[in-house]
Write an enzyme that holds these catalytic residues in place. Structure first.
Site, mmCIF file in Angstrom:
data_model
loop_
_atom_site.group_PDB
_atom_site.id
_atom_site.type_symbol
_atom_site.label_atom_id
_atom_site.label_comp_id
_atom_site.label_asym_id
_atom_site.label_seq_id
_atom_site.Cartn_x
_atom_site.Cartn_y
_atom_site.Cartn_z
ATOM 1 N N CYS A 113 18.547 -66.076 -23.215
ATOM 2 C CA CYS A 113 18.826 -65.508 -21.888
ATOM 3 C C CYS A 113 18.218 -64.120 -21.685
ATOM 4 C CB CYS A 113 20.330 -65.475 -21.635
ATOM 5 S SG CYS A 113 21.049 -67.127 -21.592
ATOM 6 N N HIS A 250 21.282 -60.362 -15.793
ATOM 7 C CA HIS A 250 21.237 -61.784 -16.134
ATOM 8 C C HIS A 250 22.501 -62.427 -15.568
ATOM 9 C CE1 HIS A 250 21.245 -65.547 -18.100
ATOM 10 N NE2 HIS A 250 22.171 -65.238 -18.981
ATOM 11 N N ASN A 280 24.007 -70.304 -14.683
ATOM 12 C CA ASN A 280 23.231 -69.545 -15.664
ATOM 13 C C ASN A 280 21.917 -70.285 -15.927
ATOM 14 O OD1 ASN A 280 22.131 -68.361 -17.947
ATOM 15 N ND2 ASN A 280 24.048 -68.286 -19.087
HETATM 16 C C1 LIG Z 1 33.144 -69.999 -21.129
HETATM 17 C C2 LIG Z 1 34.219 -69.165 -20.468
HETATM 18 C C3 LIG Z 1 34.042 -69.225 -18.955
HETATM 19 C C4 LIG Z 1 35.574 -69.749 -20.814
HETATM 20 O O1 LIG Z 1 36.596 -68.943 -20.227
HETATM 21 P P1 LIG Z 1 37.839 -68.488 -21.109
HETATM 22 O O2 LIG Z 1 38.714 -67.757 -20.212
HETATM 23 O O3 LIG Z 1 37.280 -67.747 -22.303
HETATM 24 O O4 LIG Z 1 38.444 -69.860 -21.491
HETATM 25 P P2 LIG Z 1 38.810 -70.422 -22.932
HETATM 26 O O5 LIG Z 1 37.568 -70.825 -23.652
HETATM 27 O O6 LIG Z 1 39.740 -69.467 -23.572
HETATM 28 O O7 LIG Z 1 39.587 -71.720 -22.490
HETATM 29 C C5 LIG Z 1 40.777 -71.646 -21.733
HETATM 30 C C6 LIG Z 1 41.231 -73.051 -21.442
HETATM 31 O O8 LIG Z 1 40.359 -73.664 -20.482
HETATM 32 C C7 LIG Z 1 39.917 -74.920 -20.973
HETATM 33 N N1 LIG Z 1 38.577 -75.192 -20.464
HETATM 34 C C8 LIG Z 1 37.405 -74.902 -21.055
HETATM 35 N N2 LIG Z 1 36.389 -75.292 -20.250
HETATM 36 C C9 LIG Z 1 36.956 -75.827 -19.151
HETATM 37 C C10 LIG Z 1 36.431 -76.396 -17.973
HETATM 38 N N3 LIG Z 1 35.123 -76.494 -17.739
HETATM 39 N N4 LIG Z 1 37.316 -76.822 -17.054
HETATM 40 C C11 LIG Z 1 38.636 -76.738 -17.235
HETATM 41 N N5 LIG Z 1 39.186 -76.218 -18.333
HETATM 42 C C12 LIG Z 1 38.354 -75.758 -19.270
HETATM 43 C C13 LIG Z 1 39.967 -74.783 -22.461
HETATM 44 O O9 LIG Z 1 40.025 -76.040 -23.091
HETATM 45 C C14 LIG Z 1 41.221 -73.960 -22.660
HETATM 46 O O10 LIG Z 1 42.331 -74.820 -22.560
HETATM 47 P P3 LIG Z 1 43.607 -74.612 -23.549
HETATM 48 O O11 LIG Z 1 44.117 -73.228 -23.196
HETATM 49 O O12 LIG Z 1 44.492 -75.721 -23.138
HETATM 50 O O13 LIG Z 1 43.051 -74.708 -24.922
HETATM 51 C C15 LIG Z 1 34.161 -67.676 -20.928
HETATM 52 O O14 LIG Z 1 34.557 -67.587 -22.274
HETATM 53 C C16 LIG Z 1 32.813 -67.094 -20.776
HETATM 54 O O15 LIG Z 1 32.352 -66.892 -19.691
HETATM 55 N N6 LIG Z 1 32.122 -66.769 -21.889
HETATM 56 C C17 LIG Z 1 30.800 -66.263 -21.868
HETATM 57 C C18 LIG Z 1 29.880 -67.409 -21.778
HETATM 58 C C19 LIG Z 1 28.504 -67.014 -21.381
HETATM 59 O O16 LIG Z 1 28.317 -66.356 -20.406
HETATM 60 N N7 LIG Z 1 27.525 -67.479 -22.140
HETATM 61 C C20 LIG Z 1 26.167 -67.299 -21.862
HETATM 62 C C21 LIG Z 1 25.719 -65.949 -22.337
HETATM 63 S S1 LIG Z 1 24.016 -65.825 -22.020
#
Ligand SMILES: CC(C)(COP(=O)(O)OP(=O)(O)OC[C@H]1O[C@@H](n2cnc3c(N)ncnc32)[C@H](O)[C@@H]1OP(=O)(O)O)[C@@H](O)C(=O)NCCC(=O)NCCS
EC number: 2.3.1.180
Length: 323
Positions: A113, A250, A280
């Site tokens: 990215c 980004h 993204n």
């Molecule tokens: C991926 C992201 C949005 C997840 O959000 P989060 O608040 O961290 O969520 P978590 O991973 O803690 O998951 C929370 C819950 O949502 C659930 N969940 C995950 N993806 C889901 C989806 N697409 N839809 C619904 N629920 C979802 C999980 O299973 C979890 O459930 P649980 O509490 O029952 O176990 C967040 O971590 C993020 O933005 N990370 C950075 C990712 C990124 O930008 N990467 C690219 C960098 S270049």
């Protein structure tokens, strides 16, 4: 002194739009969850015949037209991508061929990215070193083809697209009032590999593989890394957040973007956001956002613009430029 000045910009998106509602039919998720956690409302997904090089070519042609120059005026093409057409040759060489040019040289840059920021910094060195006068810098991706469409924690986040700029050598006085790239700061740290990677490759599995991510871990590091390189860019040029006209980050996640801007004291009105529309798009996200904000007149000649990114590796970096 020589400065690398943006002379033109362009963008390209696949024909097919995939909304959050469309994704609800593929994995157990909801529009509400996706919007609340990421700010993403829709993304574009490449269809048959749409490839990283076809999207890259389209964005490149738009940038050349915007710059008012011909393909043969270009002497270097750098493509930032993690989703190349083939393992080799470089997608940049495919795009060179698609543009009908056999002069100059072309290569890919792989920094996930952060790819576009790395490619801009690289192009700037070739220009200032006198090895190139006009460079096409392209970010192009088809991440939809490396996603695991059964994994709701990753497949909802990414999209496909391409953006490009023409960088041209110009004269500057060595001051921050100069147009062009003023400074670049690049970083990487491979100890974070397992947090965001693709589980395949030519020399390991002999397959393309799928994207894997520990989203929460990425989130935890993102804001600190981004603000570090931006502060380094301010320090290197003696500028501050108050001098900035636009932050073009980004586009990974609205919460990461808002958190970084807040920490730096950059008001939301100065931040270009496209993540809601594109998701993204990895190395394509910054040039897509630049093209959006420059074509609608937000970014104007003379504006001070900060580009920043963080991605797999981890890699991260910032480029400060005057439009
Ligand atoms: C991926 C992201 C949005 C997840 O959000 P989060 O608040 O961290 O969520 P978590 O991973 O803690 O998951 C929370 C819950 O949502 C659930 N969940 C995950 N993806 C889901 C989806 N697409 N839809 C619904 N629920 C979802 C999980 O299973 C979890 O459930 P649980 O509490 O029952 O176990 C967040 O971590 C993020 O933005 N990370 C950075 C990712 C990124 O930008 N990467 C690219 C960098 S270049």
């Amino acid at each position: 002194m020589i400065r690398s000045i943006i002379r033109g910009f362009g963008a390209a998106l696949p024909k097919r739009v995939m909304t959050n509602q469309d994704i609800e039919a593929i994995v157990e998720t909801s529009d509400e969850w996706i919007v609340q956690r990421t700010g993403i409302k829709q993304r574009y997904i490449a269809g048959e015949g749409e490839t990283t090089s076809s999207l890259g070519e389209q964005a490149a042609r738009a940038a050349l037209e915007n710059a008012g120059i011909r393909p043969e005026d270009i002497d270097l093409i750098i493509v930032a991508t993690s989703t190349p057409d083939n393992t080799f040759p470089a997608t940049a060489v495919n795009i060179q061929n698609r543009l009908g040019i056999t002069s100059g040289f072309a290569f890919d840059v792989q920094a996930v990215c952060s790819g576009f920021v790395y490619a801009m910094a690289t192009a700037d060195l070739y220009i200032r070193g006198g090895m190139a006068k006009r460079v096409l810098v392209i970010g192009a991706e088809t991440f939809s083809r490396i996603l695991d469409w059964t994994d709701r924690t990753t497949c909802v986040l990414f999209g496909d697209g391409a953006g490009a700029v023409v960088l041209e050598a110009g004269e500057g006085e060595g001051k921050t009032s100069d147009r062009g790239i003023l400074t670049s700061n690049l970083r990487s740290d491979g100890s974070h590999k397992d947090k965001l990677y693709v589980d395949g490759g030519p020399s390991t599995t002999g397959t393309v593989g799928h994207l894997r991510m520990e989203g929460r871990e990425v989130f935890k590091h993102a804001v600190g890394m981004i603000t570090d390189v931006i502060e380094a860019a301010f320090e290197a040029t003696g500028t501050t957040a108050d001098d900035l006209d636009w932050l073009v980050p980004h586009q990974a996640n609205r919460r990461i973007i808002d958190g970084s801007a807040k920490k730096l004291g950059i008001p939301t009105e100065k931040v270009v956001i496209t993540v809601d529309q594109h998701g993204n798009t990895s190395a394509a996200s910054i040039p897509l956002a630049l093209a959006a904000a420059a074509s609608d007149g937000r970014i104007k000649k003379g504006d001070l613009v900060m580009l920043e990114a963080m991605g797999g590796g981890f890699t991260w970096g910032a480029v400060l430029l005057r439009w």
